[in-house]
Design a protein around this motif. Structure first.
Motif, PDB file in Angstrom:
ATOM      1  N   SER A  89       0.834  -1.206   0.000  1.00  0.00           N
ATOM      2  CA  SER A  89       0.000   0.000   0.000  1.00  0.00           C
ATOM      3  C   SER A  89       0.869   1.258   0.000  1.00  0.00           C
ATOM      4  N   THR A  90       0.407   2.333   0.636  1.00  0.00           N
ATOM      5  CA  THR A  90       1.229   3.557   0.613  1.00  0.00           C
ATOM      6  C   THR A  90       2.551   3.328   1.327  1.00  0.00           C
ATOM      7  N   GLY A  91       2.562   2.402   2.250  1.00  0.00           N
ATOM      8  CA  GLY A  91       3.820   1.930   2.831  1.00  0.00           C
ATOM      9  C   GLY A  91       4.684   3.023   3.407  1.00  0.00           C
ATOM     10  N   TRP A  92       5.963   2.994   3.039  1.00  0.00           N
ATOM     11  CA  TRP A  92       6.954   3.876   3.610  1.00  0.00           C
ATOM     12  C   TRP A  92       7.591   4.641   2.452  1.00  0.00           C
ATOM     13  N   ALA A  93       6.982   5.814   2.142  1.00  0.00           N
ATOM     14  CA  ALA A  93       7.142   6.457   0.833  1.00  0.00           C
ATOM     15  C   ALA A  93       8.570   6.745   0.391  1.00  0.00           C
TER      16      ALA A  93
ATOM     17  N   VAL B 235      29.500  11.742   4.936  1.00  0.00           N
ATOM     18  CA  VAL B 235      28.094  11.791   5.361  1.00  0.00           C
ATOM     19  C   VAL B 235      27.801  13.190   5.884  1.00  0.00           C
ATOM     20  N   LEU B 236      26.715  13.783   5.389  1.00  0.00           N
ATOM     21  CA  LEU B 236      26.236  15.082   5.869  1.00  0.00           C
ATOM     22  C   LEU B 236      24.895  14.812   6.533  1.00  0.00           C
ATOM     23  N   ALA B 237      24.862  14.973   7.870  1.00  0.00           N
ATOM     24  CA  ALA B 237      23.662  14.520   8.576  1.00  0.00           C
ATOM     25  C   ALA B 237      23.080  15.613   9.454  1.00  0.00           C
ATOM     26  N   GLY B 238      21.752  15.697   9.465  1.00  0.00           N
ATOM     27  CA  GLY B 238      21.067  16.685  10.286  1.00  0.00           C
ATOM     28  C   GLY B 238      19.570  16.511  10.165  1.00  0.00           C
ATOM     29  N   LEU B 239      18.872  17.649  10.042  1.00  0.00           N
ATOM     30  CA  LEU B 239      17.416  17.603  10.012  1.00  0.00           C
ATOM     31  C   LEU B 239      16.888  18.033   8.644  1.00  0.00           C
ATOM     32  N   ALA B 240      15.722  17.499   8.278  1.00  0.00           N
ATOM     33  CA  ALA B 240      15.068  17.914   7.043  1.00  0.00           C
ATOM     34  C   ALA B 240      14.859  19.427   7.084  1.00  0.00           C
ATOM     35  N   GLY B 241      15.131  20.079   5.980  1.00  0.00           N
ATOM     36  CA  GLY B 241      15.015  21.530   5.922  1.00  0.00           C
ATOM     37  C   GLY B 241      16.352  22.239   6.091  1.00  0.00           C
ATOM     38  N   GLN B 242      17.392  21.493   6.487  1.00  0.00           N
ATOM     39  CA  GLN B 242      18.724  22.105   6.643  1.00  0.00           C
ATOM     40  C   GLN B 242      19.545  22.044   5.354  1.00  0.00           C
TER      41      GLN B 242
ATOM     42  N   SER C 284      12.949  11.175   5.559  1.00  0.00           N
ATOM     43  CA  SER C 284      11.605  10.644   5.759  1.00  0.00           C
ATOM     44  C   SER C 284      10.610  11.540   5.035  1.00  0.00           C
ATOM     45  N   ILE C 285       9.307  11.348   5.285  1.00  0.00           N
ATOM     46  CA  ILE C 285       8.336  12.152   4.540  1.00  0.00           C
ATOM     47  C   ILE C 285       8.124  13.541   5.134  1.00  0.00           C
ATOM     48  N   SER C 286       8.684  13.831   6.316  1.00  0.00           N
ATOM     49  CA  SER C 286       8.469  15.158   6.879  1.00  0.00           C
ATOM     50  C   SER C 286       9.372  16.184   6.199  1.00  0.00           C
TER      51      SER C 286
ATOM     52  N   ARG D 267      10.115  19.126   7.413  1.00  0.00           N
ATOM     53  CA  ARG D 267      10.926  19.819   8.414  1.00  0.00           C
ATOM     54  C   ARG D 267      11.128  18.916   9.622  1.00  0.00           C
ATOM     55  N   THR D 268      12.346  18.934  10.133  1.00  0.00           N
ATOM     56  CA  THR D 268      12.752  18.359  11.424  1.00  0.00           C
ATOM     57  C   THR D 268      12.902  16.832  11.507  1.00  0.00           C
ATOM     58  N   GLY D 269      12.505  16.086  10.529  1.00  0.00           N
ATOM     59  CA  GLY D 269      12.833  14.656  10.553  1.00  0.00           C
ATOM     60  C   GLY D 269      14.301  14.488  10.212  1.00  0.00           C
ATOM     61  N   PRO D 270      14.899  13.324  10.493  1.00  0.00           N
ATOM     62  CA  PRO D 270      16.293  13.130  10.122  1.00  0.00           C
ATOM     63  C   PRO D 270      16.481  13.147   8.609  1.00  0.00           C
ATOM     64  N   SER D 271      17.592  13.700   8.196  1.00  0.00           N
ATOM     65  CA  SER D 271      17.894  13.787   6.758  1.00  0.00           C
ATOM     66  C   SER D 271      19.402  13.708   6.594  1.00  0.00           C
ATOM     67  N   ARG D 272      19.849  13.037   5.536  1.00  0.00           N
ATOM     68  CA  ARG D 272      21.290  12.994   5.315  1.00  0.00           C
ATOM     69  C   ARG D 272      21.628  12.769   3.853  1.00  0.00           C
ATOM     70  N   SER D 273      22.811  13.203   3.500  1.00  0.00           N
ATOM     71  CA  SER D 273      23.398  12.906   2.192  1.00  0.00           C
ATOM     72  C   SER D 273      24.596  12.018   2.408  1.00  0.00           C
ATOM     73  N   GLU D 274      24.780  11.071   1.500  1.00  0.00           N
ATOM     74  CA  GLU D 274      26.000  10.263   1.517  1.00  0.00           C
ATOM     75  C   GLU D 274      26.667  10.442   0.160  1.00  0.00           C
TER      76      GLU D 274
END
Lengths: 378, 183
Positions: free
Chosen positions: A110-114, B8-15, B43-45, B47-54
């Motif tokens: 389903s929509t799962g983990w996008a 690795v560049l790691a922080g929060l979504a939106g940064q 992740s799908i957020s 802002r503020t969810g974890p985010s990174r570039s490798e």
């Protein structure tokens, strides 16, 4: 050659445009959206059409319509959208409408983990639409190959008048790498009728099973129906021979051209005791793992499936007879491993290493499994 | 074995971490003629969810395109400093935003504490430029990329009015990196 740093999704667009795709209908969805975005930006300047549809059912219907009108047509989606497209993928099979469907796999169901990767759609790509139908499914492992296989998908669709599925994944679609793109690519156009409109039989296969296809609006009047039809395109009524003939031809036109369709890549197959079978982004993990395994003295090889369907059963069977074990690595709960087991037919052991938590299957996990296999053989 | 460097560049979504990875990959891939691969994980957020570039950099074609044991890490949060610090290659370069209280980082690393977000906010008037400040600092503290290549990548990718402030962010980060190296 032009050197660029592109994502797999961007490379897919480059391949599509160079091979003549001039119609795209779609509905954006992570992690495939860049394909739609880039198509929307680029197609108008080339005289092509981009339509954002209301959903994926309509997207696939529009793609089939554009194909019947004579354009090379494509769409791109991911998991849930791929499910919605299945009915009309069946329509493309039955109407023999050339088209390309890109599915950039994400974690489901389903929509799962996008935003996270998976390879859970390998069976959906084969059997997602109902009924006995053939399928051509290609799966890239790099940005460069996202370009090359899109070109190949468009050309195979035209050559064999069939939908072709490019099965990418969230890793490969988003991955950026440096690529040298050729200014031009080989371009194949669908066979078109040479006879006068009065003599045109739209579903008469000819010697290679692929009927010539007249563009709608060019004076060739024909009936496009998904109902089981005869060579003239009309419903078969009670004619069982015509129904059987259609199904046989739909399959044999793909089967008889397997040499053009089935692609695989082998490394160190000659001196291996164990061969890792992998595809898409996981084949990159497998290559790194196999290199490390060999440096530790393990006789390991890699068999990469570039074409998933038709499944290269014969090759798997040949390899299985020469070696002791096959290890299938995939980001699902073990889907292709069953096909590999079936093809190896007891000639070798079949092991599985699977990851299905939305995280990239790492080389280390494959290496650990190879060590486990080695310990079991002591 | 081919030389392989993992960043690795790691922080929060939106940064702007995916964007920073894009600039680094362009800089090294197009202006230093190395092989590169770049991946973004988020992740799908928005802002503020974890985010990174490798970003993986190599002399030869890169087999596995993600980080396994990073050589260089930029961490914008304490959690990222601890998570990726623990996975790093001994002797690796860890750049941590100095506004983040971090203790218990592995002693085997070269750790540099730089006020990445503060520099962006106070000296450039825009905290969102901390991603480019971090890349500038990385150019000063490691051999992975030259400041000039980063400047070329920024100039070609950041449009019009924002080009100059973005270049300024790289240079501020570079100076901060040189300063951190001395102290």
């Amino acid at each position: 050659m032009t050197t660029m740093v592109l994502s797999g999704n961007e490379a897919c667009v480059e391949g599509a445009l160079r091979s003549g795709v001039r119609f795209f209908a779609g509905y954006p969805i992570t992690p495939s959206s860049e394909i739609a975005e880039e198509m929307a930006r680029r197609l108008p300047a080339l005289g092509g059409k981009f339509i954002q549809m209301e959903d994926e059912l309509a997207s696939m219907a529009a793609v089939v319509g554009a194909s019947l009108a004579g354009l090379k047509a494509m769409t791109a989606t991911s998991g849930p959208g791929f499910s919605l497209m299945q009915e009309n993928i069946g329509m493309a099979v039955m109407l023999e409408a050339p088209c390309v469907v890109v599915n950039v796999q994400r974690a489901g169901p389903s929509t799962g983990w996008a935003t996270w990767p998976a390879q859970g759609d390998v069976m959906a790509a084969r059997w997602g639409t109902h009924g006995d139908h053939p399928a051509i499914v290609l799966t890239p492992w790099s940005v460069k190959e996202s370009f090359e296989l899109t070109v190949r998908a468009v050309n195979l669709a035209e050559r064999l008048r069939t939908p072709v599925i490019l099965l990418s994944d969230a890793i490969i679609g988003r991955l950026r790498e440096k690529v040298d793109l050729p200014p031009s690519v080989p371009v194949v156009d669908r066979p078109r009728p040479a006879m006068a409109p009065d003599h045109y039989r739209p579903y008469a296969g000819g010697p290679d099973g692929v009927p010539p296809m007249a563009d709608f609006g060019t004076g060739y009047r024909w009936y496009a129906t998904t109902t089981t039809h005869n060579e003239r395109g009309y419903p078969v009524g009670v004619d069982a021979a015509a129904a059987e003939g259609l199904l046989k031809r739909l399959h044999s036109k793909i089967h008889d051209h397997q040499d053009e369709v089935v692609l695989t890549e082998g490394r160190w197959l000659e001196d291996s005791e164990v061969v890792v079978v992998a595809y898409g982004s996981v084949a990159r993990s497998a290559l790194a793992a196999v290199k490390q395994a060999r440096s530790r003295g393990l006789k390991a090889g890699l068999l990469r499936l570039v074409t998933l369907w038709p499944f290269p059963s014969q090759l798997i069977s040949q390899v299985a007879q020469r070696i002791r074990g096959l290890l299938v690595a995939e980001m699902n709960m073990g889907q292709m491993v069953e096909k590999v087991r079936e093809a190896s037919c007891g000639a070798s052991e079949v092991w599985s290493v699977a990851r299905f938590n939305g995280q990239y299957l790492m080389p280390e996990q494959i290496l650990d499994k190879l060590e486990e296999v080695r310990r079991a053989w002591r | 074995m081919a030389k392989r460097t993992e960043v690795v560049l790691a922080g929060l979504a939106g940064q702007g971490l995916v964007f920073a990875g894009t600039i680094l990959a362009d800089a090294v891939g197009l202006y230093e003629d190395k092989f590169i691969s770049q991946l973004g994980f988020f992740s799908i957020s928005a802002r503020t969810g974890p985010s990174r570039s490798e970003v993986v950099i190599g002399d030869e074609e890169i087999d596995f395109p993600a980080a396994t044991q990073p050589d260089i890490v930029v961490a914008f949060t304490r959690a990222d400093a601890q998570l990726y610090g623990a996975r790093m290659r001994p002797g690796g370069v860890l750049i941590v935003d100095s506004d983040q209280e971090c203790s218990c980082l592995p002693e085997s690393l070269l750790i540099y504490r730089i006020p990445l977000v503060s520099i962006a906010r106070r000296e450039l008037g825009e905290p969102l430029l901390a991603n480019l400040v971090a890349l500038g600092a990385m150019a000063a503290l490691s051999e992975v990329v030259a400041l000039e290549s980063l400047e070329q990548a920024v100039a070609s990718r950041v449009p019009g009015a924002r080009t100059e402030t973005s270049l300024e962010a790289l240079r501020k980060g570079y100076s901060a990196g040189l300063l951190a190296k001395k102290t």
